[in-house]
Enzyme design. Structure first.
Site, mmCIF file in Angstrom:
data_model
loop_
_atom_site.group_PDB
_atom_site.id
_atom_site.type_symbol
_atom_site.label_atom_id
_atom_site.label_comp_id
_atom_site.label_asym_id
_atom_site.label_seq_id
_atom_site.Cartn_x
_atom_site.Cartn_y
_atom_site.Cartn_z
ATOM 1 C CG ASP A 269 -8.154 -69.581 -28.549
ATOM 2 O OD1 ASP A 269 -7.928 -70.350 -29.490
ATOM 3 O OD2 ASP A 269 -8.062 -68.337 -28.635
ATOM 4 C CD GLN B 209 -5.729 -64.578 -34.355
ATOM 5 O OE1 GLN B 209 -6.803 -65.164 -34.292
ATOM 6 N NE2 GLN B 209 -4.617 -65.189 -34.701
ATOM 7 C CE LYS C 116 -8.390 -68.290 -35.734
ATOM 8 N NZ LYS C 116 -7.505 -67.689 -34.740
HETATM 9 N N1 GUN Z 1 -2.584 -66.984 -32.747
HETATM 10 C C1 GUN Z 1 -1.987 -68.067 -33.314
HETATM 11 N N2 GUN Z 1 -2.674 -69.198 -33.020
HETATM 12 C C2 GUN Z 1 -3.711 -68.827 -32.251
HETATM 13 C C3 GUN Z 1 -4.773 -69.561 -31.640
HETATM 14 O O1 GUN Z 1 -4.893 -70.796 -31.729
HETATM 15 N N3 GUN Z 1 -5.660 -68.822 -30.917
HETATM 16 C C4 GUN Z 1 -5.534 -67.470 -30.785
HETATM 17 N N4 GUN Z 1 -6.453 -66.843 -30.041
HETATM 18 N N5 GUN Z 1 -4.565 -66.767 -31.335
HETATM 19 C C5 GUN Z 1 -3.662 -67.440 -32.064
#
Ligand code: GUN
Length: 286
Positions: free
Chosen positions: A120, A97, A53
């Protein structure tokens, strides 16, 4: 005839090229989009996702701030960092995350993110808006799936869509989005009694279970469109999805590969949501 793959890597590249002018215009106006990514603990998969990311932000001209906290961080420390980021004008998007270490109340943490920085789309205000069909931020993975379907010329309207998995991150928002696009949606999960009876009826099948290669070709309706959200590491060390690609490609009409399918699109939609947040802050969109 073998299914035509839906290439997420190529579509992600095209979309990211399209971001360039928007990011340049924002930066020139003093609103360079900024994303903060918070990682608590040392889960190896999460570390890889966060690194991807942050690297994607840099490549697209976004500011990114990676905040890594040790696994034994107290909830108050994390909440205080989130409050700082909520007030930081350089930051337009905040991503915590998941999963968090077990001593965290995940809901309380996600609730602490300012809704206008919740790229998100997990804050209850944003989930409510999505339910009502007036989304502010669409969760990145289902958003990526929608864009792939659109690009592949697949219109969900009137189709029998089956979503396997009911997580807040993928399954539930995916079902809402497909419903809003006039599909007839069935959500299956670990307690579904006869999974095959549902998958065999699906014109469109989205699989997000975290169980390697659980959907096999004999479970599909011939000509189905199959979207594989899974990323698993097999015993051989190679990545594989929740769909058995080899058997399913013989039955489906379109299918997403792993790697190179939904994965690159998830990060792309995170960039998109962060740019949108910055455009709202700059007053150039509502
Ligand atoms: N862990 C797995 N997928 C995601 C996501 O789309 N966003 C976040 N914040 N954590 C994750």
């Amino acid at each position: 005839m073998a299914a035509i793959p839906i290439d997420g890597t190529a579509l992600a590249r095209t979309l990211r090229e399209g971001f360039r002018d928007r990011v340049t215009a924002l930066a020139a106006a003093g609103h360079q989009p900024g994303l903060a990514v918070l990682l608590v603990g040392g889960d190896p998969a999460s570390q890889v996702y966060v690194r991807n990311k942050v690297n994607a932000c840099a490549a697209a001209g976004l500011l990114s701030e990676r905040i890594s906290l040790p696994a034994d961080t107290g909830p108050e420390v994390l909440l205080a960092r989130i409050r700082e980021l909520n007030a930081d004008p350089r930051i337009h998007g905040i991503l915590v995350q998941l999963p968090l270490p077990r001593h965290f109340d995940e809901t309380a943490v996600l609730d602490a993110v300012a809704p206008d920085k919740d790229v998100d789309g997990f804050h209850p205000e944003n989930v409510g808006a999505l339910v009502q069909g007036r989304a502010r931020f669409i969760p990145c993975t289902p958003y990526g799936v929608l864009r792939m379907l659109e690009h592949a010329g697949v219109n969900p309207a009137g189709q029998e869509a089956v979503v396997i998995g009911r997580s807040n991150i993928v399954g539930k928002p995916m079902a809402l989005l497909l419903t809003a696009r006039d599909a007839t949606v069935t959500v299956c999960h670990s307690r579904t009694r006869d999974l095959r009876c549902h998958t065999r009826r699906a014109d469109l099948l989205v699989v997000a279970t975290g169980r390697p290669r659980m959907v096999t070709g004999d479970m599909l309706k011939p000509g189905a469109v199959v979207i594989d959200v899974g990323i698993n590491r097999g015993a051989d060390g190679k990545l594989c999805g929740d769909v058995d690609y080899e058997s399913c490609r013989e039955v489906a009409s379109r299918i997403t590969p792993v790697p190179g399918g939904v994965g690159p699109m998830t990060i792309t939609m995170l960039l998109e949501n962060t740019i949108v947040a910055a455009e709202r802050r700059a007053g150039i969109r509502s």
